[in-house]
Design a protein around this motif. Structure first.
Motif, PDB file in Angstrom:
ATOM      1  N   HIS A 194     -14.054   2.102  11.348  1.00 42.16           N
ATOM      2  CA  HIS A 194     -15.273   2.724  10.826  1.00 42.16           C
ATOM      3  C   HIS A 194     -16.489   1.951  11.329  1.00 42.16           C
ATOM      4  O   HIS A 194     -16.529   0.720  11.265  1.00 42.16           O
ATOM      5  CB  HIS A 194     -15.232   2.696   9.290  1.00 42.16           C
ATOM      6  CG  HIS A 194     -16.552   2.931   8.631  1.00 42.16           C
ATOM      7  ND1 HIS A 194     -17.091   2.055   7.713  1.00 42.16           N
ATOM      8  CD2 HIS A 194     -17.451   3.936   8.752  1.00 42.16           C
ATOM      9  CE1 HIS A 194     -18.256   2.518   7.288  1.00 42.16           C
ATOM     10  NE2 HIS A 194     -18.496   3.651   7.901  1.00 42.16           N
ATOM     11  N   GLU A 195     -17.502   2.668  11.830  1.00 38.20           N
ATOM     12  CA  GLU A 195     -18.767   2.061  12.241  1.00 38.20           C
ATOM     13  C   GLU A 195     -19.918   2.787  11.541  1.00 38.20           C
ATOM     14  O   GLU A 195     -19.890   4.005  11.371  1.00 38.20           O
ATOM     15  CB  GLU A 195     -18.962   2.151  13.762  1.00 38.20           C
ATOM     16  CG  GLU A 195     -17.889   1.444  14.581  1.00 38.20           C
ATOM     17  CD  GLU A 195     -18.063  -0.072  14.623  1.00 38.20           C
ATOM     18  OE1 GLU A 195     -18.951  -0.592  13.912  1.00 38.20           O
ATOM     19  OE2 GLU A 195     -17.309  -0.726  15.369  1.00 38.20           O
ATOM     20  N   ARG A 196     -20.943   2.016  11.145  1.00 39.45           N
ATOM     21  CA  ARG A 196     -22.119   2.560  10.457  1.00 39.45           C
ATOM     22  C   ARG A 196     -23.325   2.506  11.393  1.00 39.45           C
ATOM     23  O   ARG A 196     -23.512   1.525  12.127  1.00 39.45           O
ATOM     24  CB  ARG A 196     -22.398   1.738   9.193  1.00 39.45           C
ATOM     25  CG  ARG A 196     -23.669   2.095   8.433  1.00 39.45           C
ATOM     26  CD  ARG A 196     -23.551   3.376   7.638  1.00 39.45           C
ATOM     27  NE  ARG A 196     -22.475   3.351   6.684  1.00 39.45           N
ATOM     28  CZ  ARG A 196     -22.554   2.824   5.450  1.00 39.45           C
ATOM     29  NH1 ARG A 196     -23.669   2.255   5.044  1.00 39.45           N
ATOM     30  NH2 ARG A 196     -21.521   2.876   4.633  1.00 39.45           N
ATOM     31  N   THR A 232     -21.514  10.729   6.031  1.00 40.76           N
ATOM     32  CA  THR A 232     -22.553   9.862   5.476  1.00 40.76           C
ATOM     33  C   THR A 232     -22.206   9.490   4.049  1.00 40.76           C
ATOM     34  O   THR A 232     -21.454  10.197   3.364  1.00 40.76           O
ATOM     35  CB  THR A 232     -23.938  10.541   5.535  1.00 40.76           C
ATOM     36  OG1 THR A 232     -24.946   9.577   5.198  1.00 40.76           O
ATOM     37  CG2 THR A 232     -24.025  11.708   4.561  1.00 40.76           C
ATOM     38  N   PRO A 256     -20.520  -1.477   4.433  1.00 40.30           N
ATOM     39  CA  PRO A 256     -19.413  -0.905   5.204  1.00 40.30           C
ATOM     40  C   PRO A 256     -18.423  -1.970   5.657  1.00 40.30           C
ATOM     41  O   PRO A 256     -18.786  -3.116   5.912  1.00 40.30           O
ATOM     42  CB  PRO A 256     -20.123  -0.268   6.400  1.00 40.30           C
ATOM     43  CG  PRO A 256     -21.372  -1.065   6.567  1.00 40.30           C
ATOM     44  CD  PRO A 256     -21.786  -1.469   5.184  1.00 40.30           C
ATOM     45  N   SER A 282     -22.000   7.522   9.468  1.00 37.41           N
ATOM     46  CA  SER A 282     -20.839   6.732   9.868  1.00 37.41           C
ATOM     47  C   SER A 282     -19.965   7.537  10.813  1.00 37.41           C
ATOM     48  O   SER A 282     -19.961   8.776  10.774  1.00 37.41           O
ATOM     49  CB  SER A 282     -20.016   6.322   8.644  1.00 37.41           C
ATOM     50  OG  SER A 282     -20.703   5.374   7.856  1.00 37.41           O
ATOM     51  N   ASN A 338     -15.889   7.502  11.927  1.00 32.62           N
ATOM     52  CA  ASN A 338     -14.530   6.978  11.808  1.00 32.62           C
ATOM     53  C   ASN A 338     -13.679   7.527  12.937  1.00 32.62           C
ATOM     54  O   ASN A 338     -13.577   8.753  13.112  1.00 32.62           O
ATOM     55  CB  ASN A 338     -13.898   7.375  10.471  1.00 32.62           C
ATOM     56  CG  ASN A 338     -14.176   6.377   9.385  1.00 32.62           C
ATOM     57  OD1 ASN A 338     -15.312   6.274   8.933  1.00 32.62           O
ATOM     58  ND2 ASN A 338     -13.157   5.637   8.964  1.00 32.62           N
TER      59      ASN A 338
END
Length: 543
Positions: A117-119, A15, A22, A51, A53
């Motif tokens: 990477h995703e939030r 986090t 992002p 997040s 990754n």
């Protein structure tokens, strides 16, 4: 995350500050998170972010994200907790921003490509919840290759309950009801038919209490073989008014430009025939509103926007129209906004224009950026009119910045602190749903041309979904700013009721606003000071 063998593809759940925009190529700024803590008042839509990754070079992470029930003084069912993914969108100049917050499907499925990477955002509403500590778990369950992961989630609900209403006029130029199926500018408006109540509910959930009635819903006079007909069909108008009345103030957008300047009948503005037709038309509209139970203090009319530099013709037109309205009914309220296309104008046009129109209007919406102009702000304040600020993504004459790339914290949350400190009467953003074509796609123009001035979908904080409105990180920043304002106002009221504590807590309130506003590059301060304000409110109430 459970320890993984070296042959197992790896991912990290971590986090970071929610307002940092992002990017798909971000590397983790922190190590594997040990837990996620969400703090909230009662009656708040609280949120947390995390997040994921995917560190693998070539293996996509396919998984389910699920929440368990949350246990505390009562059980919060997992279905009451929503998880959204911040979806990446490209714009035409090559920027990529994760702005819309798209709810996961019922299975909670996600796909994180290799080296990506995703939030994610978690939402929980604490309405009617008992104060106390709650604990649950966030589970990442990969379909294959990767190991599962469980993250403890702690929710702390304090005993302060936020009111439903914010003591401030809040407005977004909402346009979700204007769809009629015909082409509009360079694209076609998203079809929201059948979802209007959902969009209305979304406005209310984000603290909006002032609502637009779009000019396309107004019935206009008709030219029937050279004779004006005032047999007006209020069907579309009534649907919008009935949906919004009783929930706040209505702003009737007449927008007298183009064909509407001639009242849709080709009349010459300002001559005797136009004045007579306008007066007759307005009387019918006002009478109809009264018959619908709309009081004078529940409605305002918008006729012109002063959004261009040196546009004295529009100033003259506004003054002429306002005088006619005053003759029709002196108690009718007139709304005007100014400076949209030139918010940082250093010339004296706006000041001169305001001196002419202020005696004739009741509500003035000024660009948030123009709060820097102390002379102009004093002029507005001294007028004793209702003064609002609004967010504009213009940075100079005819120069727009894509609103998705604006700082969500600085442009959508922080202004509510400034409005409180400056004692403004209202706050607005342009706009929540003023779409021009597809808000998801910058390439929607049929001839592949692009005009920033036409692409006003860029200014919207709400995206259209198949099942209704989809929020964004900017829209959530606005909502959090609304809740900040509620807390600041509650402390102000508590101080007024406790004379012995006024000096100490007034200093705290002043310092909170000063530090949050002047140190705008530190987005953690708003949260930190909000909780100090909440503690002060609870302390005063216990005395």
């Amino acid at each position: 995350m459970q320890e993984q063998e070296s042959t197992t593809p790896a991912y990290v759940v971590w986090t970071f500050n929610r307002w940092y925009p992002p990017k798909p190529y971000d590397t983790p700024y922190a190590s594997q998170m040990e837990g996620l803590t969400i703090r909230a008042c009662i009656n708040e839509r609280a949120s947390g972010v995390f997040s994921i990754n995917n560190l693998s070079e070539d293996t996509p992470l396919r998984a389910r994200i699920m929440m368990t029930d949350v246990e505390g003084k009562e059980r919060i069912d997992s279905h009451a907790i929503q998880i959204c993914k911040a979806a990446y969108l490209w714009d035409r100049v090559g920027n990529i921003t994760a702005d819309p917050l798209v709810p996961l499907n019922d299975a909670g499925e996600i796909l994180v490509p290799p080296k990506t990477h995703e939030r994610f955002w978690i939402f929980i509403h604490t309405k009617s919840r008992m104060p106390g500590a709650y604990t649950g778990s966030l589970m990442v369950q990969p379909f294959c290759d990767f190991s599962p992961c469980t993250i403890p989630v702690h929710i702390e609900v304090c005993s302060l309950e936020l009111p439903d209403q914010v003591p401030l006029s809040t407005f977004t130029w909402d346009h979700f009801e204007e769809y009629r199926g015909e082409p509009y500018n360079a694209g076609v408006l998203p079809d929201t038919r059948g979802q209007e109540d959902l969009y209305m509910e979304d406005l209310l959930h984000h603290g909006v209490n002032t609502f637009l009635i779009h000019y396309r819903l107004l019935p206009w006079p008709k030219d029937e073989n050279g004779n004006l007909s005032f047999d007006l069909d209020f069907t579309l108008f009534d649907k919008a008014v009935n949906r919004k009345k009783g929930k706040g103030t209505l702003v009737i957008e007449c927008s007298l430009k183009g064909d509407r300047l001639g009242l849709m009948c080709g009349l010459q503005f300002g001559n005797e025939q136009w004045d007579h037709a306008f007066t007759q038309w307005m009387k019918i509209v006002v009478t109809h509103l009264k018959e619908m139970g709309i009081a004078h203090d529940e409605v305002a009319f918008s006729f012109f926007s002063l959004n261009k530099r040196n546009d004295w013709e529009t100033v003259d037109n506004l003054c002429h129209t306002a005088r006619l309205v005053r003759e029709i009914d002196p108690e009718l309220k007139i709304f005007v906004d100014y400076g949209y296309k030139d918010p940082l104008c250093k010339f004296d046009y706006h000041t001169k224009a305001l001196k002419r129109v202020l005696p004739l209007v009741d509500i003035v919406a000024m660009p948030y950026q123009r709060l820097q102009n102390e002379e102009e702000l004093k002029l507005l304040k001294d007028s004793k009119k209702h003064i609002w600020t609004y967010i504009s993504n213009h940075y100079g004459y005819d120069h727009l910045i894509h609103s998705r790339n604006l700082c969500a914290y600085g442009f959508y949350r922080l202004p509510l602190w400034t409005n409180f400190a400056r004692q403004m009467d209202g706050a607005a953003i342009f706009s929540s749903t003023r779409w021009r074509g597809d808000p998801w796609n910058d390439w929607y123009f049929e001839d592949n041309t692009f005009s920033y001035d036409e692409a006003t979908h860029e200014r919207c904080t709400v995206y259209n979904g198949y099942s209704g409105p989809i929020t964004s990180r900017r829209w959530e920043a606005w909502r959090m700013g609304i809740d900040d304002y509620k807390c600041l106002h509650m402390l102000k009221e508590a101080i007024a009721q406790n004379e012995r504590a006024q000096s100490e807590y007034e200093t705290l309130l002043t310092e909170a606003c000063r530090e949050v506003i002047t140190k705008s590059d530190n987005p953690d301060l708003a949260d930190q000071w909000r909780w100090r304000v909440i503690e002060a409110i609870l302390s005063l109430r216990s005395q």
